[in-house]
Scaffold this motif. Sequence first.
Motif, PDB file in Angstrom:
ATOM      1  N   ASP A   1       5.959  -1.595  -7.401  1.00 48.92           N
ATOM      2  CA  ASP A   1       5.864  -1.715  -5.942  1.00 48.92           C
ATOM      3  C   ASP A   1       4.416  -1.823  -5.480  1.00 48.92           C
ATOM      4  O   ASP A   1       4.108  -2.503  -4.497  1.00 48.92           O
ATOM      5  CB  ASP A   1       6.535  -0.519  -5.264  1.00 48.92           C
ATOM      6  CG  ASP A   1       8.052  -0.596  -5.308  1.00 48.92           C
ATOM      7  OD1 ASP A   1       8.584  -1.683  -5.592  1.00 48.92           O
ATOM      8  OD2 ASP A   1       8.703   0.441  -5.059  1.00 48.92           O
TER       9      ASP A   1
ATOM     10  N   ARG B   1       5.173  -6.793  -0.330  1.00 44.67           N
ATOM     11  CA  ARG B   1       6.334  -6.327   0.438  1.00 44.67           C
ATOM     12  C   ARG B   1       6.587  -4.835   0.260  1.00 44.67           C
ATOM     13  O   ARG B   1       7.145  -4.181   1.150  1.00 44.67           O
ATOM     14  CB  ARG B   1       7.577  -7.110   0.003  1.00 44.67           C
ATOM     15  CG  ARG B   1       8.847  -6.767   0.769  1.00 44.67           C
ATOM     16  CD  ARG B   1       9.983  -7.659   0.352  1.00 44.67           C
ATOM     17  NE  ARG B   1      10.442  -7.390  -0.990  1.00 44.67           N
ATOM     18  CZ  ARG B   1      11.508  -6.634  -1.283  1.00 44.67           C
ATOM     19  NH1 ARG B   1      12.193  -6.055  -0.312  1.00 44.67           N
ATOM     20  NH2 ARG B   1      11.893  -6.470  -2.532  1.00 44.67           N
ATOM     21  N   THR B   2       6.182  -4.283  -0.854  1.00 41.73           N
ATOM     22  CA  THR B   2       6.585  -2.917  -1.188  1.00 41.73           C
ATOM     23  C   THR B   2       5.423  -1.931  -1.342  1.00 41.73           C
ATOM     24  O   THR B   2       5.661  -0.752  -1.597  1.00 41.73           O
ATOM     25  CB  THR B   2       7.386  -2.915  -2.509  1.00 41.73           C
ATOM     26  OG1 THR B   2       6.604  -3.546  -3.537  1.00 41.73           O
ATOM     27  CG2 THR B   2       8.693  -3.669  -2.338  1.00 41.73           C
TER      28      THR B   2
ATOM     29  N   GLN C   1      12.996   3.260  -6.139  1.00 44.20           N
ATOM     30  CA  GLN C   1      11.603   3.341  -5.695  1.00 44.20           C
ATOM     31  C   GLN C   1      10.810   4.337  -6.535  1.00 44.20           C
ATOM     32  O   GLN C   1       9.619   4.133  -6.782  1.00 44.20           O
ATOM     33  CB  GLN C   1      11.546   3.720  -4.222  1.00 44.20           C
ATOM     34  CG  GLN C   1      12.122   2.639  -3.311  1.00 44.20           C
ATOM     35  CD  GLN C   1      11.830   2.880  -1.849  1.00 44.20           C
ATOM     36  OE1 GLN C   1      10.771   3.390  -1.492  1.00 44.20           O
ATOM     37  NE2 GLN C   1      12.753   2.512  -0.991  1.00 44.20           N
TER      38      GLN C   1
ATOM     39  N   LYS D   1      17.096   3.700   1.337  1.00 43.20           N
ATOM     40  CA  LYS D   1      17.672   2.380   1.628  1.00 43.20           C
ATOM     41  C   LYS D   1      18.994   2.513   2.389  1.00 43.20           C
ATOM     42  O   LYS D   1      20.044   2.014   1.967  1.00 43.20           O
ATOM     43  CB  LYS D   1      17.868   1.591   0.327  1.00 43.20           C
ATOM     44  CG  LYS D   1      16.555   1.370  -0.434  1.00 43.20           C
ATOM     45  CD  LYS D   1      16.718   0.421  -1.612  1.00 43.20           C
ATOM     46  CE  LYS D   1      15.377   0.152  -2.290  1.00 43.20           C
ATOM     47  NZ  LYS D   1      15.478  -0.807  -3.398  1.00 43.20           N
TER      48      LYS D   1
ATOM     49  N   ARG E   1       5.441   1.560   0.427  1.00 42.98           N
ATOM     50  CA  ARG E   1       6.492   2.535   0.202  1.00 42.98           C
ATOM     51  C   ARG E   1       5.876   3.909  -0.096  1.00 42.98           C
ATOM     52  O   ARG E   1       4.799   3.991  -0.698  1.00 42.98           O
ATOM     53  CB  ARG E   1       7.400   2.083  -0.946  1.00 42.98           C
ATOM     54  CG  ARG E   1       8.322   0.942  -0.530  1.00 42.98           C
ATOM     55  CD  ARG E   1       9.167   0.423  -1.683  1.00 42.98           C
ATOM     56  NE  ARG E   1      10.182  -0.514  -1.206  1.00 42.98           N
ATOM     57  CZ  ARG E   1      11.017  -1.194  -1.993  1.00 42.98           C
ATOM     58  NH1 ARG E   1      10.926  -1.051  -3.322  1.00 42.98           N
ATOM     59  NH2 ARG E   1      11.905  -2.006  -1.486  1.00 42.98           N
TER      60      ARG E   1
END
Length: 287
Positions: free
Chosen positions: A67, A72-73, A60, A13, A76
């Motif tokens: 997630d 949206r995640t 994460q 991030k 990852r």
Amino acid sequence: MTMTLGKLSALFKLRIGFAITLCAAAGMAMTQGPALPAWKVSVLLLAVFLSSGAAGAFNQYAERDLDARMARTRRRPFVTGEFHAGPAWLAIILGILAFAVAAAAWALNVMSALYVFSGAFVYGVVYTVWLKQRTAWNIVVGGLAGSFAVLAGSAAVDPALSPAAIALAVVLFLWTPPHFWSLATVLHKDYAAANVPMLPVIVGDAKAARITLGHTIALVAVSVVPVVFGMGVIYLAGALAGGAYFVLKSVDLVRDPGPKAARANFLASFVQLGLLLTAAIVDRAVG
């Protein structure tokens, strides 16, 4: 290679890390005391940046199951398996944090190092592990993470802290909830489907918008307090300009509590914070 670097940037991030580092720079600028040598300033900013990255990666790592349930995640790298969420990654994350804290303690002082650690701990453990999936108060307490970056910068100059920097730390504490509640309104369906108790999911978008406006007004009011403790006209102009824009967009959100206005308010929160922090640094630089 480009894809891997992009994944690493998202994992740690780094965009959030730059914002958190700017908070530390503002806290340092707002504190009266002997000017720090350039190398100590560099160590401070690097320590805050690395600790923020470690906290983001741990977020994460710890939330990979959550997630996977959110649109949206779900791309990852710990979710897709591009990065294996095993002991090696946990050791890397903790090693980065340990290095950041040790560097701050060595180059600056114990209090600055403590605040560097506290910011990462609040985001990584208190917010991510303890509160996020349990209570709508999650991001309120999580707002302390940014506050600790300001305090780390202030303590680097004076461990006793500056009243102006303490006021800015309160602003960061008040800033995070309306910033994130706006995003949670945009992603209301995503959070609801994943059973994450973000405020808009619990109380509805309309009530969340009113609470967001209240927090925004409070943070703008507190943002002018540092003027009492010596900040100048440049700082005041940045605080008022950014604050007025954020309040205006929050009022728009109350009038139309939907994704479009929420996204605009989310972006306005960055404008407000960017103007405030930049004005704090420039005010001290030319003062």
